[in-house]
Design an enzyme around this catalytic site. Structure first.
Site, mmCIF file in Angstrom:
data_model
loop_
_atom_site.group_PDB
_atom_site.id
_atom_site.type_symbol
_atom_site.label_atom_id
_atom_site.label_comp_id
_atom_site.label_asym_id
_atom_site.label_seq_id
_atom_site.Cartn_x
_atom_site.Cartn_y
_atom_site.Cartn_z
ATOM 1 N N SER A 44 0.837 -1.193 0.000
ATOM 2 C CA SER A 44 0.000 0.000 0.000
ATOM 3 C C SER A 44 0.879 1.253 0.000
ATOM 4 C CB SER A 44 -0.887 -0.006 1.249
ATOM 5 O OG SER A 44 -1.845 1.019 1.199
ATOM 6 N N PRO A 45 0.458 2.327 -0.662
ATOM 7 C CA PRO A 45 1.242 3.563 -0.631
ATOM 8 C C PRO A 45 1.435 4.062 0.804
ATOM 9 C CG PRO A 45 -0.436 3.668 -2.341
ATOM 10 C CD PRO A 45 -0.740 2.454 -1.524
ATOM 11 N N CYS B 287 3.548 7.120 2.951
ATOM 12 C CA CYS B 287 4.410 8.302 2.939
ATOM 13 C C CYS B 287 5.671 8.043 3.752
ATOM 14 C CB CYS B 287 3.666 9.509 3.502
ATOM 15 S SG CYS B 287 2.340 10.098 2.437
ATOM 16 N N ALA C 260 2.297 8.291 -1.964
ATOM 17 C CA ALA C 260 1.566 9.287 -2.751
ATOM 18 C C ALA C 260 2.551 10.289 -3.346
ATOM 19 C CB ALA C 260 0.553 10.012 -1.865
ATOM 20 N N GLN D 203 1.041 6.109 -6.981
ATOM 21 C CA GLN D 203 -0.205 6.762 -6.589
ATOM 22 C C GLN D 203 -0.048 8.265 -6.790
ATOM 23 O OE1 GLN D 203 -1.440 7.440 -2.381
ATOM 24 N NE2 GLN D 203 -3.109 6.009 -2.837
ATOM 25 N N TYR E 208 -7.911 13.913 1.360
ATOM 26 C CA TYR E 208 -7.128 14.759 0.474
ATOM 27 C C TYR E 208 -8.032 15.364 -0.603
ATOM 28 C CZ TYR E 208 -3.403 12.634 3.136
ATOM 29 O OH TYR E 208 -2.607 12.208 4.173
ATOM 30 N N ARG F 14 -8.130 4.863 -5.398
ATOM 31 C CA ARG F 14 -8.326 4.623 -3.965
ATOM 32 C C ARG F 14 -9.382 5.588 -3.448
ATOM 33 N NH1 ARG F 14 -4.040 3.551 0.893
ATOM 34 N NH2 ARG F 14 -4.446 1.440 0.152
ATOM 35 N N LEU G 138 -5.454 -3.232 8.648
ATOM 36 C CA LEU G 138 -5.327 -4.246 9.695
ATOM 37 C C LEU G 138 -5.456 -5.665 9.148
ATOM 38 C CD1 LEU G 138 -7.095 -2.609 12.785
ATOM 39 C CD2 LEU G 138 -4.655 -2.771 12.253
ATOM 40 N N ARG H 84 1.469 -1.033 7.287
ATOM 41 C CA ARG H 84 2.343 -1.103 8.457
ATOM 42 C C ARG H 84 2.895 -2.491 8.709
ATOM 43 N NH1 ARG H 84 -0.777 3.026 12.679
ATOM 44 N NH2 ARG H 84 -1.195 4.625 11.111
#
Length: 364
Positions: A22-23, A25, A57, A99, A181, A229, A300, A323
């Protein structure tokens, strides 16, 4: 063959498995440029066996960065820098994705370990833009409401960034319309109080997303997939919700979107999220069923058996980990062992494949 390690065909691109990075930062750029950190970070995740590796991103304009340290894709120097990571990701047998994003009113924020709220201009920040002049929260900078020319400039910036992404060699492009965003801000009535063609009705609030998606689909070669997304719900009464997400997914399908990446929240500090393992999977499942469009599940997802079950039950077509991959970059190799699947290891590490992969690495 398990569901998790079955290839996924998206147009002319074949993902070797259903595991995506997953993107995330990294807040490690200067002037939007990638550097050694990005190469090692992304390259290590590709070595770990993920089928699709997304960059963080990438802001399509300087003022679209979440923080001053965010990655960008508004000039060729950034594209050329990213091409190095793209080459390495492909060499590991993974598919490189990017992304494209604009942070809107949540731009010019501090990196998480530097503080919270808006970075003042004296410290390298700027005044953000948004659909309406409504700050994200108390103490945040009041954004400037975009006029028609500003909206057209945003659309053009996404188009220009997509061209640069193709030049860098990316095979998957995702439009970021989630997490509070800019594009999400246009979608939600909580942040969009416009009275023109971009505000009010569902049709008007979704207009900018549809225009950007349509423009990018026309730019991308037919064989390359386009993902979006979304935040399936704001988790706030009166905000963007799952019913509207299903309706938007139907519109995106008609425009040629190949998969909807289903996240949630991020628009309002008033959100009340019902956290738990796989808490966003039902969003992906309903959109997949009712819109008839492939979906990605994220949030999760930590265990191989959990990821396998999501796919086996038809709740999603792809699982995205964030994560958990920071804690355990070689999670896909552990997942393969746990599910009894043989997968290739990097040749340089092959002698370790004969031993046991730790069932769990220490959390950080």
């Amino acid at each position: 063959m398990t569901n998790l390690f079955r290839p996924l065909q998206l147009r002319g691109v074949t993902l070797p498995n259903r595991i995506a990075v997953s993107p995330m930062c990294q807040y490690s750029s200067q002037d939007g440029l990638p550097n050694d950190w990005h190469l090692v970070h992304l390259g290590g995740l590709a070595q770990g066996g993920a089928g699709l590796v997304f960059t963080e991103a990438a802001a399509v304009l300087p003022e679209g960065r979440i923080s001053p340290e965010d990655l960008g894709l508004w000039n060729m120097a950034q594209a050329e820098g990213l091409a190095h990571s793209v080459h390495f990701i492909k060499a590991q047998g993974a598919v490189p994705g990017i992304q494209l994003a604009h942070a809107g009113r949540k731009a010019s924020a501090f990196a998480p370990w530097k503080g919270s709220g808006s970075v003042p201009p004296a410290a390298g920040g700027w005044t953000p833009v948004a659909p309406s002049a409504l700050p994200f929260d108390a103490g945040w900078t009041v954004p400037t409401a975009l006029d028609e020319a500003g909206i057209l400039a945003v659309i053009e910036a996404f188009m220009d960034a997509a061209r640069k992404a193709l030049a860098a060699g990316f095979q998957v492009i995702e439009v970021h319309a989630a997490h509070g965003y800019l594009l999400h801000q246009f979608l939600s009535p909580l942040s969009n109080q416009r009275t023109d063609a971009y505000g009010g009705s569902f049709e008007n609030r979704t207009r900018l997303v549809r225009e950007i998606v349509g423009a990018l689909r026309n730019i991308l070669p037919e064989e390359l997939p386009l993902l979006v997304r979304i935040s399936a719900t704001d988790w706030v009464d009166g905000g963007w919700d799952l019913d509207q997400s299903v309706a938007l997914a139907l519109e995106l399908k008609a425009l040629g979107v190949d998969l909807v990446d289903c996240s949630s929240g991020g628009l309002s500090p008033l959100q009340k999220i019902a956290l738990g393992p796989g808490y966003q999977v039902p969003f992906a499942a309903r959109i997949r069923t009712e819109a008839g469009l492939p979906t990605g599940a994220v949030g999760l997802i930590t265990e191989p058996e959990q990821a396998e079950q999501i796919l086996a039950e038809g709740a999603a077509d792809l699982v995205l980990l964030a994560r958990q991959l920071l804690r355990e970059p070689r999670w896909p190799l552990r997942a393969a062992q746990a599910l009894g699947v043989e997968v290739p290891w990097p040749a340089q590490y092959a002698r370790a494949a004969k031993g046991s992969v730790p069932l769990r690495q220490p959390r950080v």
